[in-house]
Each structure stands twice: as C-alpha cells, then as structure tokens.
Write an enzyme that holds these catalytic residues in place. Sequence first.
Site, mmCIF file in Angstrom:
data_model
loop_
_atom_site.group_PDB
_atom_site.id
_atom_site.type_symbol
_atom_site.label_atom_id
_atom_site.label_comp_id
_atom_site.label_asym_id
_atom_site.label_seq_id
_atom_site.Cartn_x
_atom_site.Cartn_y
_atom_site.Cartn_z
ATOM 1 N N GLY A 42 -21.956 -10.909 -32.700
ATOM 2 C CA GLY A 42 -21.707 -9.726 -32.224
ATOM 3 C C GLY A 42 -22.508 -9.091 -31.006
ATOM 4 O O GLY A 42 -22.176 -7.919 -30.283
ATOM 5 N N LYS A 199 -9.971 31.450 -30.421
ATOM 6 C CA LYS A 199 -10.113 30.816 -31.941
ATOM 7 C C LYS A 199 -11.329 30.594 -32.603
ATOM 8 O O LYS A 199 -12.534 31.149 -31.900
ATOM 9 C CB LYS A 199 -9.470 29.310 -31.483
ATOM 10 C CG LYS A 199 -10.549 28.295 -30.820
ATOM 11 C CD LYS A 199 -10.377 27.008 -30.661
ATOM 12 C CE LYS A 199 -11.799 26.389 -29.781
ATOM 13 N NZ LYS A 199 -11.158 24.974 -29.695
#
Length: 319
Positions: A42, A199
């Site tokens: 990896g 909001k």
Amino acid sequence: MENHSKNIKIFTGNSHPELAREIAKALNIPLGKAEVGTFSDGEISVNIKETVRGCDVFIVQSTCSPVNNNLMELLIMIDAFKRASAGRINAVIPYYGYARQDRKAKSRDPITAKLVADLLTAAGADRVLTMDLHAAQIQGYFNIPVDHLLGSPILAKYFVEKGLADRDDVVVVSPDLGSVTRARKFADKLNAPIAIIDKRRPKANVSEIMNIIGDVKDKVCILIDDMIDTAGTITNAANALKDLGAKNVYACCTHGVLSGPAFERINNSAIEELVMLNTIALPEGEGLNKFKSLSVAPIMADAINRIYDDEPLSGLFQD
C-alpha cells in the site's frame, strides 16, 4: 501559447489526470512521464521517467477523496522532483483538501490546513497554485508564494451566456451568511440582486433552513457556494426557494466534492442544473443529467505560463 517544452514540465498524480492533460494541451506541451502507483503493502510508489534537471515542474494534483492518498502522492512527488534537481517545483492544487480545518472551532481541535501547508513546504514545494480556498486566509499559512485563483468569473460567464444577465427576474442566492460576499460579487456580474438564506447547522454535514432574506417569488434563483460536499445545504436551500415560489433554481460551485448522499439529494431536489468547475473529477455513470462541468484548464494554463515567465498574475485574480 509559446512552446516552453524544454524548460517547463507538467506532471500529474492520480487525482485528476484528465485536467492535467487539458492544461498541458493548452500550453502546447506533452504531459510529463511519471508512474505513480502503490507497492504491494500500500505504500505509494513514484518513478519519474524523464529528466527534469533545471526545469520548472508543475505537479497537478487535487487533494480530494481519497484525500490522504492524494496528499501523500503529492508530497512524495515533490520530494522526488527535488531529489531529481528540478529548478522550481510548483504544486498545482485545484482543490485544496483539509481547508475546512482552518481554525480551532472548539477546544483541542487541530488546525490541519496549516499542517498541510507545512508539509508541502517541508517536502520542497517552491510555490502553490490553487483555486477558491475555503478560507482565503490559508494563504497566510504558507511561507512560500501562493497564487489563489477565483472560480466565480468562470461560473458567471456561463450564466451570462445562458441569457441570465440583466434580467429583472433573476436573483443570486447565498446559501448561508458566510457566502454573502461571494454571492454579491457574482450578482454584480449578472447585474442581479441577491437573497440570503439564514441557516442553523446543528452538527457537521447537517443543515436546517431558517429564513430567506430577499424576494424570490416568481424569480430565477442561482445559488452559489465555494464547494458542495454532501449537498445538504444546497438542496435544502433549493427546496426552500421552490416552496416560496421560485420559478427556477440553479446552483453553482467551484468544487464539487459530492460525497455520501450528494448525488441522490441533488437528483431529488428542486435544482434544475448544478454547474461546477472541474477542480475535482466528476465520476462517470448514469444520473448526471443535472450536472454541468466547466474546465479550469485555460485559467490554470494561463497562470502557469505567467509563473514560468515571471509575469504578474494580478489580472487573473479579478472577481
């Protein structure tokens, strides 16, 4: 553009190779040869396949999802070019990940945007070219030059060509109080008024529409934001505008992060068209009829050309 192929080289990681190819084409040079992959365990593998000694190297890499892989690719590529004796190493980061972690919102929070700036500098970057940072002050986190391009002129041009400028029935809408300045500048280009959505966000990635300031009834509304992530804010805003009598609702942004339920929310919302810049690659597949992608390659190529020629970029910063 003049061909600088002997001295300027464009390379790409795996985050957005198509954009890198567009930029190289606009500069009339071939894309640099490099292999960026992973080892069996990896770890990221980088192999530069051509000489870069003394060259101006530009690495095109958005640090979008998978954020950590793309960031590590960029850091390792910078290190590889530094050790290959590149003249100047320029990190071209159309979308700068971790930009939302720009301050301590609560006790013991990290400031990861600053950490990323330090990592890029320590790796060996000489300059950063980016677009629409979530917080403009991130430029100050660097001790190297940062050129910060703006996406709203490209978006505004699209809507002007769409015939939505200089009309009495068009209004530009800011989806929250933090985007008011962006919306006002965008509205000036369309010669349109603005409306504001107030909001409250109870928790991360969840938004609640509270109040709309401005006249939207029987109007063509254009929502603008710097980025759309899970699309909760923008779709709630669009649905609220429609409920208050808006005739049509368009949305636009620089960065289409579009994570989690974003595609489903947008497709099921009142938004007729979402216009984005291609700072992040739009995935291929069905269900994209509402999505429009505009290329940033021309402005990026222009900026790269000016950087190479040591010319000012101030003309590109006008909003």
